[in-house]
Design an enzyme around this catalytic site. Sequence first.
Site, PDB file in Angstrom:
ATOM      1  N   ASP A 175       0.866  -1.177   0.000  1.00  0.00           N
ATOM      2  CA  ASP A 175       0.000   0.000   0.000  1.00  0.00           C
ATOM      3  C   ASP A 175       0.906   1.230   0.000  1.00  0.00           C
ATOM      4  OD1 ASP A 175      -1.922   1.947   0.399  1.00  0.00           O
ATOM      5  OD2 ASP A 175      -2.356   1.391   2.472  1.00  0.00           O
ATOM      6  N   GLU A 207      -0.910  10.801   0.307  1.00  0.00           N
ATOM      7  CA  GLU A 207      -2.258  10.222   0.350  1.00  0.00           C
ATOM      8  C   GLU A 207      -2.610   9.754   1.741  1.00  0.00           C
ATOM      9  OE1 GLU A 207      -5.325   6.972   0.110  1.00  0.00           O
ATOM     10  OE2 GLU A 207      -3.273   6.920   0.884  1.00  0.00           O
ATOM     11  N   GLU A 208      -1.637   9.172   2.437  1.00  0.00           N
ATOM     12  CA  GLU A 208      -1.915   8.546   3.728  1.00  0.00           C
ATOM     13  C   GLU A 208      -2.277   9.540   4.814  1.00  0.00           C
ATOM     14  OE1 GLU A 208      -2.372   5.525   4.214  1.00  0.00           O
ATOM     15  OE2 GLU A 208      -1.292   4.381   2.697  1.00  0.00           O
TER      16      GLU A 208
END
Length: 343
Positions: A175, A207-208
């Site tokens: 991920d 994104e995280e």
Amino acid sequence: MNTELLRDLCETPGVPGHEDRVRDLIKGQVEGLFDEVTVDAMGSLHCRRDADMDGAPKIMLLCHMDEIGFLVSHISDKGFLYLQPVGGFDPRNLFSRRVKVCTDDGDYQGVMNPGGKPIHISSAEDRKKIPEVGEFFVDLGMGEAAKDVVRVGDFVVMDEPFIEIGDKFVSKALDNRIACWLGIEVMKALGDKGRGAEIHVVFTSQEEVGLRGARTAAFKVQPDIGIGIDTTLACDTPGVPDHFSTTQQGKGFGLHVRDSSFIADKALVREIEEIAKSNDIPYQRTMLAAGGQDGAAAQQAAAGARAVGVVVGTRYIHTVTEMVHKTDLQAALDVLVAYLAKQ
């Protein structure tokens, strides 16, 4: 399947705001595949391939580069490093981990543990407690000298190798390095097809911590269609009820129709579904009750876009044992190539 590229992507460290090493690796891989490659102010890598005609629709593939990790927030007088997370961690997965501390001048191996007593001197009650993420620290084994080589703001990632077991890939950072892999391999496989659309493959930052790079990138591109490429849950494991499984490994890519950040365009879902069926590409529809992915940023940019997600079911997500099935990853590659080739 280009396993070595996926290995390199997963083992290259890069947390939110510190994706430069991953970006440099991708730059070398996309040379010659696009008409323009640029880096924006947020650190996202924009790769554009022009269409054969003016006014062609813009299709944007969003592939985030960052992995969950930590930033050094404090260095004690004895050289222990205290951290702030960038991304979501379950502290039960952080005990006794080997880590890599990444600085401008080099990387250092260390170990992560929570503060407290070891088993020989702890009580039964002590051993029932689960520490908070902020109670973990890193020991570099160099004592006070750590203050001379590490600075506040340096970043920390888990230090685990990429491996293959059975029909699976296992690694930290699947991920979302699988999306980076897909963004590269899709364009290699596409060749000169799909020139009826202007294709933007954007390897996004941060994104995280809230789709940050995707939001600014999508505002720049203003796509007509946005495809968020990401992992999703595969909870097809003991201890999880079937209705929470989300995906089952080995049953194909995930056609992502909803999460807490977006609801996919129904017509686009049907279109990709028909492409999958006509090409005998295995797939499964997926939804998440919580969580988000970069397709949401494309959907909401400027005047908006049609959006969908193409995802790969991943067991043990946000751990160092993230696991994907090879055939699911191949199915995601195949459907993306088939979709873009039709443009």
